[in-house]
Design a protein around this motif. Structure first.
Motif, PDB file in Angstrom:
ATOM      1  N   ASN A   1       0.838  -1.207   0.000  1.00 49.09           N
ATOM      2  CA  ASN A   1       0.000   0.000   0.000  1.00 49.09           C
ATOM      3  C   ASN A   1       0.866   1.247   0.000  1.00 49.09           C
ATOM      4  OD1 ASN A   1      -2.205   1.642   0.103  1.00 49.09           O
ATOM      5  ND2 ASN A   1      -2.717   1.218   2.236  1.00 49.09           N
ATOM      6  N   GLY A   2       1.767   1.366  -0.976  1.00 48.51           N
ATOM      7  CA  GLY A   2       2.628   2.545  -1.087  1.00 48.51           C
ATOM      8  C   GLY A   2       3.375   2.788   0.217  1.00 48.51           C
TER       9      GLY A   2
ATOM     10  N   PHE B   1       9.746  -5.101  -4.290  1.00 46.80           N
ATOM     11  CA  PHE B   1       9.135  -5.592  -3.050  1.00 46.80           C
ATOM     12  C   PHE B   1       8.893  -7.103  -3.163  1.00 46.80           C
ATOM     13  CE2 PHE B   1       5.622  -6.728  -0.350  1.00 46.80           C
ATOM     14  CZ  PHE B   1       5.749  -5.960   0.791  1.00 46.80           C
TER      15      PHE B   1
ATOM     16  N   VAL C   1      11.004  10.666  -2.501  1.00 42.54           N
ATOM     17  CA  VAL C   1      10.717   9.592  -3.453  1.00 42.54           C
ATOM     18  C   VAL C   1      11.006  10.146  -4.841  1.00 42.54           C
ATOM     19  CG1 VAL C   1       8.893   8.186  -4.464  1.00 42.54           C
ATOM     20  CG2 VAL C   1       9.009   8.451  -1.996  1.00 42.54           C
TER      21      VAL C   1
END
Ligand code: ADP
Length: 305
Positions: free
Chosen positions: A224-225, A258, A248
């Motif tokens: 989720n970011g 990820f 970022v």
């Protein structure tokens, strides 16, 4: 544990600081994951399954894959086709992508069902994404899911990132139906909440988690970011805090890197919360660099493992 990633790698043309000058590279969601994975667990046998053409750019792509530690022996060569291509355009620092991939060889990767089955037989953990499915025709999708289901019955583990890309599908309903069919043959689901909320109307990350659990996935990790990661494995649920970042630069391949952290954890029998922490650290590094394949230095690797 032997890992097999299945999907499409494309040639990438990225702008450089010199005007009208582009640098060629190779990237694509499942390949990006393989690229990071090869660095996280170099001792884990890792193969990529795709189809490429029989031209010079296709062989350069295979060389690049091998140089990054990915085995290409299973890759299909399709005569008279070539690899897909995308070009990055920068507009006030914002990156936009233009693709030429409609006729890519990778679209035929599931045409030889036996080759796909053979590649899975020689692996223990098989990874593909919603983009892998989206580029195939309906027969190819059916072949991929059928072979994956047989592999799962034979004791292989199937990991799937829905990676929702509506423009690659004929309609949103075609996309969501196929994604849930893939989820139904998967042990491990790695969705991203923002996309799932939009296309499945999940009201929160817990709803995404429950939906993939109902589909039959045993292990689910909801990205989720910058927000907390939710997980479920073996019936136990929990969450992992995402370390905040000062800046970022480019979120390309955040989810892909990820996923490499999660798969590396599976390959090394790491407890899931620790793998998620590793995945966050790697993805946090990747979003602070430019492009899909951000070099990882040894100290980051040492701190990840
Ligand atoms: P996707 O690229 O699949 O949409 P996300 O945007 O959810 O995936 O990001 C994947 C992971 O990348 C997150 O779980 C987190 O670890 C890391 N990440 C992404 N954006 C940020 C951010 N702004 N700050 C810190 N970590 C981030």
């Amino acid at each position: 544990m032997r890992i097999l990633a299945i999907g499409e790698c494309m040639a990438e043309m990225a702008p450089t600081d010199a005007p009208s000058t582009y640098q060629m590279g190779f990237a694509g969601d499942t390949f990006n994951t393989a690229w990071y994975l090869a660095q996280l667990t170099p001792e884990t046998p890792l193969s990529y399954f795709t189809a490429v053409g029989d031209d010079a750019i296709s062989s350069r792509m295979l060389d690049a894959m091998r140089e990054s530690g990915v085995n290409t022996q299973q890759v299909r060569i399709v005569p008279n086709r070539s690899v897909g291509l995308y070009l990055i355009t920068l507009n006030n620092g914002e990156r936009s992508f233009t693709y030429w991939r409609g006729q890519s060889a990778a679209r035929l990767l599931a045409q030889d069902k036996q080759a796909l089955a053979r590649a899975m037989t020689q692996s223990d953990l098989i990874y593909f994404s919603g983009i892998t499915l989206a580029i195939l025709n309906p027969d190819g999708r059916a072949a991929l899911l059928d072979v994956a289901q047989s592999a799962r019955r034979a004791g292989k583990r199937i990991a799937f990132d829905p990676n929702l890309r509506p423009h690659l599908w004929d309609s949103p309903s075609e996309m969501t139906e196929n994604i849930m069919q893939a989820a139904a043959v998967s042990d491990i689901a790695l969705p991203s909440f923002e996309d799932e909320a939009r296309w499945f109307s999940d009201k929160d990350p817990a709803a995404t988690l429950q939906r993939y659990a109902r589909a039959g996935a045993e292990t689910i990790v909801v990205k989720n970011g910058a927000e907390t990661v939710l997980y479920r494995t073996g019936g136990a649920e929990g969450s992992v805090h995402v370390p905040p970042l000062a800046s970022v630069v480019d979120t390309t391949a955040a989810g892909d890197s990820f996923n490499a952290g999660i798969l590396a954890g599976l390959a090394t029998d790491t407890p899931l919360p620790d793998s998620i922490a590793l995945a966050c650290k790697l993805a946090g590094h990747v979003v602070q660099g430019k492009g899909a394949l951000v070099p990882i230095n040894q100290s980051l690797l040492d701190s990840c493992l």
